[in-house]
Design a protein around this motif. Structure first.
Motif, short mmCIF file in Angstrom:
data_model
loop_
_atom_site.label_atom_id
_atom_site.label_comp_id
_atom_site.label_asym_id
_atom_site.label_seq_id
_atom_site.Cartn_x
_atom_site.Cartn_y
_atom_site.Cartn_z
N GLY A 163 0.82 -1.21 0.00
CA GLY A 163 0.00 0.00 0.00
C GLY A 163 0.85 1.26 0.00
O GLY A 163 0.56 2.22 -0.71
N VAL A 221 -1.67 3.72 -1.78
CA VAL A 221 -3.08 3.42 -1.51
C VAL A 221 -3.23 2.84 -0.12
O VAL A 221 -2.25 2.46 0.52
N ARG A 222 -4.48 2.75 0.33
CA ARG A 222 -4.73 2.14 1.64
C ARG A 222 -5.80 1.06 1.48
O ARG A 222 -6.79 1.23 0.76
N ALA A 267 -7.76 -1.83 -2.46
CA ALA A 267 -7.09 -0.80 -3.26
C ALA A 267 -5.73 -1.29 -3.74
O ALA A 267 -5.31 -0.96 -4.86
N ALA A 318 -4.81 -1.34 -7.60
CA ALA A 318 -3.60 -0.65 -8.04
C ALA A 318 -2.65 -1.61 -8.76
O ALA A 318 -2.03 -1.22 -9.75
N THR A 334 -11.17 1.91 -5.03
CA THR A 334 -10.31 3.08 -4.79
C THR A 334 -9.83 3.17 -3.35
O THR A 334 -9.03 4.04 -3.03
N GLY A 335 -10.32 2.30 -2.49
CA GLY A 335 -9.87 2.30 -1.10
C GLY A 335 -10.61 3.29 -0.23
O GLY A 335 -10.11 3.67 0.84
N MET A 368 -7.31 7.43 -6.66
CA MET A 368 -7.60 6.64 -5.48
C MET A 368 -8.09 7.53 -4.35
O MET A 368 -7.82 8.74 -4.33
N SER A 395 -6.99 7.77 -1.50
CA SER A 395 -5.83 8.31 -0.78
C SER A 395 -5.32 9.60 -1.42
O SER A 395 -4.50 10.31 -0.83
N THR A 407 -3.76 9.49 -4.39
CA THR A 407 -2.79 9.04 -5.38
C THR A 407 -3.49 8.86 -6.73
O THR A 407 -4.63 8.38 -6.78
#
Length: 165
Positions: A53, A58-59, A63, A67, A99-100, A153, A155, A157
């Motif tokens: 991550g 990402v988280r 995600a 990714a 997308t987290g 995302m 996050s 990103t």
């Protein structure tokens, strides 16, 4: 468009060990099953996924899987035909998971309660028979609901899609 500034695209490649773990997570395997199969500890799996991550910006495991598919780091699933179309609500739910987004972020974006957001995710998982959220992402790619066009995302990103050679 997100109100928060986006981070630069993620570019750090995952290690072979991280890729093996990410692929198994994408297939819906549990942490305990992966640890047993790879003869490593549950703690190692968790640490490696956290590092995945961080490298991808990402988280969350779902995600990470998305990714990895977008950046071409793990093999994308084969396309499968879906027996019926998915609703806009289901597609939105799939995108939020990929997308987290946290359940609260999803609820805020969809203007629903957090419990309703969680119920939507559960209902979608049940409908497509996903083992967990990362597996739900894989099935989203398989049904062509998710693809490399989803790069921003939760996050912040923005994932970089590899260019064909």
């Amino acid at each position: 468009m997100s109100a928060r500034p986006t981070r630069p695209p993620a570019t750090l490649p995952l290690t072979p060990a991280q890729l093996r773990i990410a692929q198994k997570v994408a297939e819906g395997e549990s942490t305990h099953a992966i640890a047993s199969e790879l003869s490593i500890t549950v703690g190692t799996i968790n640490v490696q996924l956290k590092h995945c991550g961080q490298k991808l910006g990402v988280r969350g495991r779902a995600a990470v899987v998305h990714a990895c598919f977008v950046t071409g780091q793990i093999q994308r699933p084969e396309t499968a035909t879906s027996p019926e179309a998915f609703s806009e609500t289901e597609i939105e739910t799939w995108r939020m998971v990929a997308t987290g987004a946290t359940s609260q972020e999803f609820a805020d974006r969809a203007r629903i309660s957090r419990d309703s957001a969680l119920a939507r995710v559960r209902a979608l998982r049940e409908r497509v028979k996903a083992e967990n959220d990362p597996h739900l992402v894989t099935l989203g790619w398989s049904c062509e609901v998710l693809d490399e066009s989803l790069t921003e995302m939760a996050s912040g990103t923005v994932l970089r899609v590899p260019t064909p050679r």
